[in-house]
Motif scaffolding. Structure first.
Motif, mmCIF file in Angstrom:
data_model
loop_
_atom_site.group_PDB
_atom_site.id
_atom_site.type_symbol
_atom_site.label_atom_id
_atom_site.label_comp_id
_atom_site.label_asym_id
_atom_site.label_seq_id
_atom_site.Cartn_x
_atom_site.Cartn_y
_atom_site.Cartn_z
ATOM 1 N N ILE A 12 21.666 9.513 12.987
ATOM 2 C CA ILE A 12 22.598 8.578 13.620
ATOM 3 C C ILE A 12 22.305 8.522 15.120
ATOM 4 O O ILE A 12 22.381 9.544 15.815
ATOM 5 N N GLY A 14 23.550 7.691 18.503
ATOM 6 C CA GLY A 14 24.961 7.701 18.874
ATOM 7 C C GLY A 14 25.371 6.942 20.109
ATOM 8 O O GLY A 14 26.418 7.249 20.698
ATOM 9 N N LEU A 77 22.651 14.014 14.322
ATOM 10 C CA LEU A 77 23.294 13.176 15.331
ATOM 11 C C LEU A 77 22.483 13.256 16.620
ATOM 12 O O LEU A 77 22.222 14.362 17.118
ATOM 13 N N VAL A 79 22.822 12.377 20.353
ATOM 14 C CA VAL A 79 24.018 12.092 21.158
ATOM 15 C C VAL A 79 23.725 12.260 22.649
ATOM 16 O O VAL A 79 23.427 13.367 23.100
ATOM 17 N N TYR A 86 30.959 12.877 24.503
ATOM 18 C CA TYR A 86 30.184 12.015 23.610
ATOM 19 C C TYR A 86 30.657 10.568 23.755
ATOM 20 O O TYR A 86 31.810 10.311 24.139
ATOM 21 N N LEU A 90 30.663 6.416 19.234
ATOM 22 C CA LEU A 90 30.176 7.317 18.178
ATOM 23 C C LEU A 90 31.355 7.937 17.435
ATOM 24 O O LEU A 90 31.376 7.996 16.203
ATOM 25 N N LEU A 94 32.167 7.689 13.484
ATOM 26 C CA LEU A 94 32.260 8.891 12.633
ATOM 27 C C LEU A 94 33.622 8.980 11.956
ATOM 28 O O LEU A 94 33.738 9.445 10.816
ATOM 29 N N ILE A 108 22.627 18.634 15.674
ATOM 30 C CA ILE A 108 22.902 17.739 16.805
ATOM 31 C C ILE A 108 21.777 17.836 17.830
ATOM 32 O O ILE A 108 21.387 18.943 18.237
#
Ligand SMILES: Cc1cc2nc3c(=O)[nH]c(=O)nc-3n(C[C@H](O)[C@H](O)[C@H](O)COP(=O)(O)O)c2cc1C
Length: 189
Positions: A12, A14, A77, A79, A86, A90, A94, A108
């Protein structure tokens, strides 16, 4: 030791920001995961998910996004650190799933212009991961001074990241296999 069917590990990205350097990190992670035997991945760019902002949570589920997360064995993720936190978008994205995350691994990758590799944003995300039912691995990706790691086209210029990220991926795959075994073989009650 690959299991019989591939692990599915979406990445993902972010942030939707124009000019985002996190996109280089996400593309790098996709390429690195694709090198691993028995792993499938897909890039989920939150810029492409058109969630309304007048509601939140499961009320605004996107069927395709939820189905992709449901199929996943783990998530990565990517990020960026924005004022040590963050990106709000995002979190909004989520929050649209819950059961889809339960007992799945998450790793992460923090991305920062500064020298701390997104460690502060990662720390801030940990309690959110726990509440979602995700299981965090104990390696992180820390992309410090990201403007020096990739060139303007997104090509990796700091090769040390290949080795650093190898440890992260190995741990993520192990945890993803363990948790898949648990979900499929160990009753919860
Ligand atoms: C709103 C905002 C806040 C930021 N705060 C931080 C920060 O707290 N620490 C840091 O190292 N970099 C910070 N940055 C720089 C980003 O980490 C940098 O842009 C990096 O490339 C990752 O974000 P990007 O994917 O949006 O490019 C910030 C950037 C923005 C847009």
């Amino acid at each position: 030791m690959p299991t019989s069917r591939p692990l599915f590990i979406p990445i993902i990205l972010g942030t939707p920001r124009h000019g985002r350097r996190s996109e280089h990190v996400a593309n790098f992670m996709v390429a690195e995961l694709r090198k691993r035997e028995g792993v499938e991945t897909v890039l989920i760019d939150i810029r492409t998910l058109a969630f309304p902002i007048t509601d939140a949570g499961e009320a605004i589920k996107d069927a395709q996004f939820s189905a992709t997360v449901m199929r996943a064995d783990a998530l990565v993720l990517v990020v960026p650190e924005y004022n040590h936190g963050y990106p709000g978008l995002l979190k909004h994205v989520l929050d649209t799933n819950l059961k889809e995350y339960i007992h799945k691994a998450v790793g992460i990758c923090g991305v920062s212009a500064g020298g701390f590799g997104g460690t502060r944003v990662i720390e801030n995300l940990l309690p959110v991961m726990r509440e979602l039912g995700l299981v965090t691995i104990f390696w992180d990706g820390n992309f410090s001074s990201v403007q020096n790691i990739f060139d303007a086209t997104g090509t990796l210029v700091d090769q040390t990241y290949l080795k650093r990220i190898d440890k992260f991926i190995k741990e993520l795959l192990w945890m993803a296999r363990v948790l898949r075994y648990g979900r499929e073989n160990i009753p919860r009650e």
